[in-house]
Motif scaffolding. Structure first.
Motif, PDB file in Angstrom:
ATOM      1  N   SER A  98      -5.807 -11.820  -4.899  1.00 57.79           N
ATOM      2  CA  SER A  98      -5.117 -12.598  -5.560  1.00 57.79           C
ATOM      3  C   SER A  98      -4.117 -11.630  -6.323  1.00 57.79           C
ATOM      4  N   TYR A  99      -2.778 -11.937  -6.377  1.00 57.89           N
ATOM      5  CA  TYR A  99      -1.864 -11.184  -7.348  1.00 57.89           C
ATOM      6  C   TYR A  99      -2.001 -11.671  -9.078  1.00 57.89           C
ATOM      7  N   ASP A 100      -2.219 -13.102  -8.830  1.00 55.33           N
ATOM      8  CA  ASP A 100      -2.125 -13.589 -10.446  1.00 55.33           C
ATOM      9  C   ASP A 100      -3.437 -14.135 -10.896  1.00 55.33           C
ATOM     10  N   GLY A 101      -4.545 -14.319  -9.983  1.00 57.12           N
ATOM     11  CA  GLY A 101      -5.730 -14.639 -10.442  1.00 57.12           C
ATOM     12  C   GLY A 101      -6.024 -16.353 -10.089  1.00 57.12           C
ATOM     13  N   ALA A 102      -4.826 -17.014  -9.545  1.00 51.15           N
ATOM     14  CA  ALA A 102      -4.781 -18.165  -9.302  1.00 51.15           C
ATOM     15  C   ALA A 102      -4.670 -18.693  -7.679  1.00 51.15           C
ATOM     16  N   ARG A 103      -3.599 -18.212  -7.465  1.00 52.38           N
ATOM     17  CA  ARG A 103      -3.334 -18.351  -5.939  1.00 52.38           C
ATOM     18  C   ARG A 103      -3.762 -16.950  -5.029  1.00 52.38           C
ATOM     19  N   GLN A 104      -4.688 -17.571  -4.163  1.00 50.85           N
ATOM     20  CA  GLN A 104      -5.083 -16.164  -3.193  1.00 50.85           C
ATOM     21  C   GLN A 104      -3.904 -15.746  -2.189  1.00 50.85           C
ATOM     22  N   ALA A 105      -3.685 -14.606  -2.172  1.00 47.39           N
ATOM     23  CA  ALA A 105      -2.584 -14.313  -1.121  1.00 47.39           C
ATOM     24  C   ALA A 105      -3.199 -14.205   0.316  1.00 47.39           C
ATOM     25  N   VAL A 106      -4.446 -13.731   0.437  1.00 50.80           N
ATOM     26  CA  VAL A 106      -5.589 -13.832   1.335  1.00 50.80           C
ATOM     27  C   VAL A 106      -6.527 -14.207   1.072  1.00 50.80           C
ATOM     28  N   ALA A 107      -7.526 -14.678   1.974  1.00 51.95           N
ATOM     29  CA  ALA A 107      -8.906 -15.546   1.450  1.00 51.95           C
ATOM     30  C   ALA A 107      -9.694 -15.316   2.774  1.00 51.95           C
ATOM     31  N   LYS A 108     -10.715 -14.385   2.662  1.00 47.70           N
ATOM     32  CA  LYS A 108     -11.848 -14.016   3.564  1.00 47.70           C
ATOM     33  C   LYS A 108     -11.136 -13.802   5.051  1.00 47.70           C
ATOM     34  N   LEU A 109     -10.094 -12.884   4.980  1.00 44.93           N
ATOM     35  CA  LEU A 109      -9.650 -12.547   6.275  1.00 44.93           C
ATOM     36  C   LEU A 109     -10.194 -11.551   6.919  1.00 44.93           C
ATOM     37  N   SER A 110     -10.478 -11.717   8.545  1.00 39.20           N
ATOM     38  CA  SER A 110     -11.441 -10.836   8.926  1.00 39.20           C
ATOM     39  C   SER A 110     -10.620 -10.799  10.513  1.00 39.20           C
ATOM     40  N   PHE A 111     -10.357  -9.533  10.886  1.00 42.71           N
ATOM     41  CA  PHE A 111      -9.711  -9.249  11.979  1.00 42.71           C
ATOM     42  C   PHE A 111      -9.993  -7.711  12.613  1.00 42.71           C
ATOM     43  N   HIS A 112      -9.749  -7.292  13.541  1.00 44.78           N
ATOM     44  CA  HIS A 112      -9.749  -5.894  13.960  1.00 44.78           C
ATOM     45  C   HIS A 112      -8.791  -5.326  14.943  1.00 44.78           C
ATOM     46  N   VAL A 113      -8.352  -4.096  14.959  1.00 45.43           N
ATOM     47  CA  VAL A 113      -7.556  -3.765  15.908  1.00 45.43           C
ATOM     48  C   VAL A 113      -7.911  -2.204  16.474  1.00 45.43           C
ATOM     49  N   ARG A 114      -7.925  -2.021  17.644  1.00 43.64           N
ATOM     50  CA  ARG A 114      -8.181  -0.879  18.449  1.00 43.64           C
ATOM     51  C   ARG A 114      -7.263   0.073  18.773  1.00 43.64           C
ATOM     52  N   ALA A 115      -7.422   1.367  18.913  1.00 42.29           N
ATOM     53  CA  ALA A 115      -6.630   2.196  19.592  1.00 42.29           C
ATOM     54  C   ALA A 115      -6.031   1.694  20.804  1.00 42.29           C
ATOM     55  N   GLY A 116      -4.452   1.796  21.038  1.00 45.37           N
ATOM     56  CA  GLY A 116      -3.891   1.297  22.021  1.00 45.37           C
ATOM     57  C   GLY A 116      -3.557   0.011  22.206  1.00 45.37           C
ATOM     58  N   GLN A 117      -4.101  -0.889  21.331  1.00 41.64           N
ATOM     59  CA  GLN A 117      -3.922  -2.248  20.998  1.00 41.64           C
ATOM     60  C   GLN A 117      -2.644  -2.560  20.270  1.00 41.64           C
ATOM     61  N   VAL A 118      -2.018  -3.669  20.744  1.00 42.36           N
ATOM     62  CA  VAL A 118      -0.764  -4.134  19.635  1.00 42.36           C
ATOM     63  C   VAL A 118      -1.265  -5.454  19.225  1.00 42.36           C
ATOM     64  N   LEU A 119      -1.695  -5.696  17.974  1.00 40.76           N
ATOM     65  CA  LEU A 119      -1.772  -6.764  17.438  1.00 40.76           C
ATOM     66  C   LEU A 119      -0.759  -7.575  16.613  1.00 40.76           C
ATOM     67  N   ALA A 120      -0.238  -8.641  16.981  1.00 36.64           N
ATOM     68  CA  ALA A 120       0.702  -9.629  16.217  1.00 36.64           C
ATOM     69  C   ALA A 120      -0.117 -10.207  15.233  1.00 36.64           C
ATOM     70  N   LEU A 121       0.515 -10.321  13.826  1.00 35.58           N
ATOM     71  CA  LEU A 121       0.226 -10.720  12.911  1.00 35.58           C
ATOM     72  C   LEU A 121       1.148 -11.617  12.367  1.00 35.58           C
ATOM     73  N   ILE A 122       0.957 -13.056  12.687  1.00 30.29           N
ATOM     74  CA  ILE A 122       2.010 -13.978  12.513  1.00 30.29           C
ATOM     75  C   ILE A 122       1.664 -15.003  11.981  1.00 30.29           C
TER      76      ILE A 122
END
Length: 218
Positions: A12-36
């Motif tokens: 959170s940037y302001d302590g009130a609203r979370q910009a990201v919350a409990k976000l989990s994912f992975h990216v491997r070598a040679g992989q293209v991950l789209a973050l949408i």
């Protein structure tokens, strides 16, 4: 790099609203991950945390099991990052710009000359090598900015809305180039709010909504 694991990051940037919350994912070598996701979903924050430019309030980013924040000075040498804006210097030539960043990464003159030539060729900019950046088209400037992220041969490439404002031809050329980069073993994370820019190009999709992961998979 074999795998980069984003492990339940919250910020959170302001302590009130979370910009990201409990976000989990992975990216491997040679992989293209789209973050949408829509504007404001947390994509740029996620990329900054992946790039070790922002420390998460909770959670961690692990490079092959090692905490990226603790080893951030070394990890940054292995990352190519294009954030919001291209960071170009309009009065430099295209080749001079790439040589400048090669010098910043401590690459010797001979190797820098070879690497700059490779990148100009890869990004179809060889004919514009001596042209001032101010005289290049928007698509060429965007390709040059992305070429700069590859000067030091990173293992992970992080691109925030790289096709923003490009025409259809420039988007297609960009997809082809990045697919070639991924095929060389580089992991790539590309953020976008426009799905058609990523169609048929990415291996994996992470869909973020209001800072939370909604979908992750092929």
């Amino acid at each position: 790099m074999e795998q980069v694991l984003v492990q339940s990051i919250t910020h959170s940037y302001d302590g009130a609203r979370q910009a990201v919350a409990k976000l989990s994912f992975h990216v491997r070598a040679g992989q293209v991950l789209a973050l949408i996701g829509p504007n404001g979903a947390g994509k740029s924050t996620s990329l900054r945390i992946l790039a070790t430019l922002q420390r998460p309030d909770q959670g961690a980013v692990l490079w092959d099991g090692r905490d990226a924040w603790r080893e951030r000075q070394a990890i940054r040498q292995r990352i190519g990052f294009l954030g919001d804006g291209t960071g170009l210097y309009p009065h430099m030539s295209a080749s001079g710009y790439l040589r400048f960043f090669a010098e910043c990464y401590g690459i010797n003159d001979r190797d820098a000359k070879t690497r700059v030539g490779q990148l100009l060729d890869m990004f179809k900019l060889s004919a514009k090598a001596d042209d001032a950046i101010a005289d290049l088209s928007k698509g060429m400037r965007q390709r040059l900015a992305i070429a700069r992220t590859l000067v030091h041969q990173p293992e992970l490439l992080l691109l925030d809305e790289p096709a923003d404002g490009l025409d259809p031809l420039a988007r297609r050329q960009l997809r082809e180039i990045l697919r070639e980069v991924a095929n060389s073993g580089v992991g790539i994370v590309v953020s976008s709010h426009i799905l058609r820019e990523l169609d048929g190009f990415c291996d994996t999709v992470a869909l973020i909504q209001k800072g939370e992961l909604e979908v992750f998979g092929p």
